[in-house]
Scaffold this motif. Structure first.
Motif, PDB file in Angstrom:
ATOM      1  N   PHE A  12       0.803  -1.237   0.116  1.00  0.00           N
ATOM      2  CA  PHE A  12      -0.119  -0.014  -0.229  1.00  0.00           C
ATOM      3  C   PHE A  12       0.940   1.138   0.032  1.00  0.00           C
ATOM      4  CE2 PHE A  12      -4.631  -1.007   0.872  1.00  0.00           C
ATOM      5  CZ  PHE A  12      -4.615  -2.389   0.746  1.00  0.00           C
ATOM      6  N   GLU A  13       0.691   2.274  -0.828  1.00  0.00           N
ATOM      7  CA  GLU A  13       1.333   3.500  -0.938  1.00  0.00           C
ATOM      8  C   GLU A  13       0.533   4.641  -0.917  1.00  0.00           C
ATOM      9  OE1 GLU A  13       4.564   3.641  -0.796  1.00  0.00           O
ATOM     10  OE2 GLU A  13       5.392   1.806  -1.220  1.00  0.00           O
ATOM     11  N   LYS A  20      -4.151   4.638   4.419  1.00  0.00           N
ATOM     12  CA  LYS A  20      -3.810   3.236   4.075  1.00  0.00           C
ATOM     13  C   LYS A  20      -4.169   2.533   5.406  1.00  0.00           C
ATOM     14  CE  LYS A  20       0.451   5.162   3.427  1.00  0.00           C
ATOM     15  NZ  LYS A  20       1.104   4.924   4.552  1.00  0.00           N
ATOM     16  N   ASP A 100       2.686  -1.785   4.500  1.00  0.00           N
ATOM     17  CA  ASP A 100       2.540  -0.380   4.606  1.00  0.00           C
ATOM     18  C   ASP A 100       3.626   0.365   4.343  1.00  0.00           C
ATOM     19  OD1 ASP A 100       1.533   2.022   5.415  1.00  0.00           O
ATOM     20  OD2 ASP A 100       0.727   1.532   7.271  1.00  0.00           O
ATOM     21  N   ARG A 101       3.618   0.577   2.711  1.00  0.00           N
ATOM     22  CA  ARG A 101       5.009   1.301   2.309  1.00  0.00           C
ATOM     23  C   ARG A 101       5.970   0.347   1.878  1.00  0.00           C
ATOM     24  NH1 ARG A 101       4.338   6.445   1.925  1.00  0.00           N
ATOM     25  NH2 ARG A 101       3.322   7.632   3.683  1.00  0.00           N
ATOM     26  N   GLY A 193      -8.390   8.092  -2.897  1.00  0.00           N
ATOM     27  CA  GLY A 193      -8.412   8.053  -1.538  1.00  0.00           C
ATOM     28  C   GLY A 193      -9.487   8.825  -0.693  1.00  0.00           C
TER      29      GLY A 193
END
Ligand code: TMP
Length: 221
Positions: A12-13, A20, A100-101, A193
């Motif tokens: 996820f970015e 996120k 997460d990143r 988003g």
């Protein structure tokens, strides 16, 4: 990824405040309900060494003098540790790993936003992760103004190093993600988003289900 890695790596970015964490929590619930074993990682950090690097990068009082080059190498060091200590073992045992990143954050924050040339960024990224590359990357795209205002609301009395950046920085981050996603359409899935949480949840779960089916990991619902 090598043939010994039977799991699936999804990252996820997105900029700060893109939602996120909320969507990762929801995706994990869907995945676990359908019988998958899941590992969630967060960057920088996720290992003992990585958490120390996180502190140095984000909260340490001495870091205001840090150069973009040193910053890049520290993010890469944290990731190199995370890949070998946590991600690879999980992939080898068939887990779905949700990051997460991951390396794209370095491309965007240190490359696009801090203007380090893409050649060294790509080379250092590749050295840090080896052949561990996500097969699906979900970007939650939010306008720079949204990032900045969410960051300001979230920041406590003393905003951290990254939270002190200005609107232009978040514009570069957003643009960096969109350019990267366009250049790698087979891996990236970009969502607005600012959409409702439920709407994003449904879109992400549909995409991930299809992705896992393609990867021949069966989902029961
Ligand atoms: P977060 O925990 O809120 O996502 O914060 C991590 C911060 O670190 C965020 O500002 C993005 C930044 N970052 C980079 O600049 N480069 C990287 O490679 C990674 C993983 C994060």
């Amino acid at each position: 990824m090598s043939s010994q890695q039977t799991g699936v790596l999804i990252s996820f970015e997105g900029a700060e405040g893109s939602g996120k964490s909320t969507q990762i929590d929801r995706l994990v619930t869907h995945l676990e309900k359908s019988g998958h074993e899941v590992l969630v990682t967060r960057e920088p950090g996720g290992t003992e060494i990585g958490e120390e690097i996180r502190h140095l990068l984000i909260h340490s009082k001495s870091n205001s003098a840090m150069t973009p080059e040193a910053e890049l190498l520290l993010f890469a060091a944290s990731r190199a540790q995370l890949v070998r200590e946590c991600i690879l073992p999980a992939l080898t045992t068939g887990k779905v790993v949700i990051c997460d990143r991951f390396l794209d954050s370095t491309t965007v924050y240190q490359g696009a936003a801090r203007s380090i040339a893409m050649d060294p960024v790509n080379q250092i990224n590749a050295f840090a992760v080896g052949d561990v590359i996500p097969s699906l990357t979900i970007v939650l795209d939010v306008p720079a103004e949204v990032s900045l205002s969410r960051v300001k609301r979230r920041a406590s009395d003393l905003p951290d190093r990254m939270e002190q950046e200005n609107i232009d920085f978040y514009r570069l981050v957003r643009e960096g993600y969109l350019i990267l996603a366009k250049s790698l359409p087979e891996r990236f899935y970009v969502l607005d988003g600012t959409s409702a949480i439920e709407e994003l949840d449904t879109a992400i779960w549909e995409k991930v289900k299809t992705h896992l089916e393609k990867k021949e990991l069966s989902c029961s619902n």
